[in-house]
Design an enzyme around this catalytic site. Structure first.
Site, PDB file in Angstrom:
ATOM      1  N   GLU A   1       0.503  -3.462  -0.088  1.00  0.00           N
ATOM      2  CA  GLU A   1      -0.398  -3.428  -1.246  1.00  0.00           C
ATOM      3  C   GLU A   1      -0.676  -1.963  -1.631  1.00  0.00           C
ATOM      4  OE1 GLU A   1      -2.016  -5.465  -3.549  1.00  0.00           O
ATOM      5  OE2 GLU A   1      -2.574  -3.422  -4.146  1.00  0.00           O
ATOM      6  N   LYS A   2      -0.391  -1.605  -2.885  1.00  0.00           N
ATOM      7  CA  LYS A   2      -0.461  -0.207  -3.307  1.00  0.00           C
ATOM      8  C   LYS A   2      -1.862   0.338  -3.534  1.00  0.00           C
ATOM      9  CE  LYS A   2       0.390  -1.176  -8.233  1.00  0.00           C
ATOM     10  NZ  LYS A   2       0.987  -2.521  -8.291  1.00  0.00           N
ATOM     11  N   HIS A   3      -2.894  -0.481  -3.509  1.00  0.00           N
ATOM     12  CA  HIS A   3      -4.255  -0.021  -3.827  1.00  0.00           C
ATOM     13  C   HIS A   3      -5.095   0.426  -2.623  1.00  0.00           C
ATOM     14  CE1 HIS A   3      -3.426  -2.214  -7.593  1.00  0.00           C
ATOM     15  NE2 HIS A   3      -4.172  -1.255  -8.101  1.00  0.00           N
TER      16      HIS A   3
ATOM     17  N   CYS B   1      -9.551   1.184  -8.776  1.00  0.00           N
ATOM     18  CA  CYS B   1      -8.466   1.256  -9.762  1.00  0.00           C
ATOM     19  C   CYS B   1      -9.089   0.817 -11.089  1.00  0.00           C
ATOM     20  CB  CYS B   1      -7.315   0.326  -9.370  1.00  0.00           C
ATOM     21  SG  CYS B   1      -6.126   0.088 -10.720  1.00  0.00           S
TER      22      CYS B   1
ATOM     23  N   HIS C   1      -3.587   3.377 -16.449  1.00  0.00           N
ATOM     24  CA  HIS C   1      -3.658   2.754 -15.126  1.00  0.00           C
ATOM     25  C   HIS C   1      -3.706   3.843 -14.057  1.00  0.00           C
ATOM     26  CE1 HIS C   1      -1.603  -0.195 -12.075  1.00  0.00           C
ATOM     27  NE2 HIS C   1      -2.864   0.025 -11.780  1.00  0.00           N
TER      28      HIS C   1
ATOM     29  N   HIS D   1      -7.558  -2.745 -11.661  1.00  0.00           N
ATOM     30  CA  HIS D   1      -7.409  -3.722 -10.568  1.00  0.00           C
ATOM     31  C   HIS D   1      -8.595  -3.751  -9.607  1.00  0.00           C
ATOM     32  CE1 HIS D   1      -3.009  -3.161 -11.671  1.00  0.00           C
ATOM     33  NE2 HIS D   1      -3.279  -4.418 -11.948  1.00  0.00           N
TER      34      HIS D   1
ATOM     35  N   HIS E   1       1.104   4.111  -6.292  1.00  0.00           N
ATOM     36  CA  HIS E   1       0.261   3.550  -7.353  1.00  0.00           C
ATOM     37  C   HIS E   1       0.467   4.389  -8.616  1.00  0.00           C
ATOM     38  CE1 HIS E   1      -3.274   2.628  -9.755  1.00  0.00           C
ATOM     39  NE2 HIS E   1      -3.300   1.479  -9.105  1.00  0.00           N
TER      40      HIS E   1
END
Ligand SMILES: [Fe+2]
Length: 134
Positions: free
Chosen positions: A19-21, A119, A55, A122, A49
């Site tokens: 998961e990139k966050h 984010c 974004h 997100h 990310h």
């Protein structure tokens, strides 16, 4: 007054390798009492990310929750404010703040370091890491 939603219920957690966050915390597993030690927090350690006007990661907040205490302490708050926007429009400035920080702190107790990040599209994400005294 009834609280409709607790903020903790809205903070997401996941495996940072998938998961990139996730604001991944890197520091020693055990530190010396009352001696400053280095802590790094970065997002996108395994999967990058995006960092664009549309974004991006807005901030990281870092906390330490000492063992046996009632509340966590805030170590720092780190804002990432440049995401390519300029008077010419989105993604035109060529300036982008990277979403990674390094800081130092000391403690006389073991406990848990907690990083929370946002984010812009997100939402909230967290990661935590336990530290012991050596
Ligand atoms: Fe995102």
């Amino acid at each position: 007054m009834k609280v409709l939603k607790k903020i903790g219920e809205l903070v997401q957690e996941a495996d940072w390798t998938k998961e990139k966050h996730i604001p991944v915390i890197e520091c020693a597993d055990a530190v010396k009492a009352n001696e400053n030690f280095e802590v790094k927090v970065s997002i996108g350690k395994e999967i990058a990310h995006p960092n664009t006007t549309e974004h991006h990661i807005s901030w990281i907040s870092l906390y330490f929750y000492p063992e046996g205490e009632k509340f966590p302490y805030q170590i720092g708050r780190y804002e990432f404010n440049a995401h390519g926007a300029s008077v010419q429009g989105p993604n035109t400035s060529s300036v982008y703040t990277h979403h990674a920080i390094t800081t130092w702190f000391k403690t006389s107790k073991p406990g848990t370091i907690i990083a929370v990040s946002l984010c812009n599209i997100h939402g909230l994400w967290q990661f935590s890491k336990e530290i012991k005294l050596s």
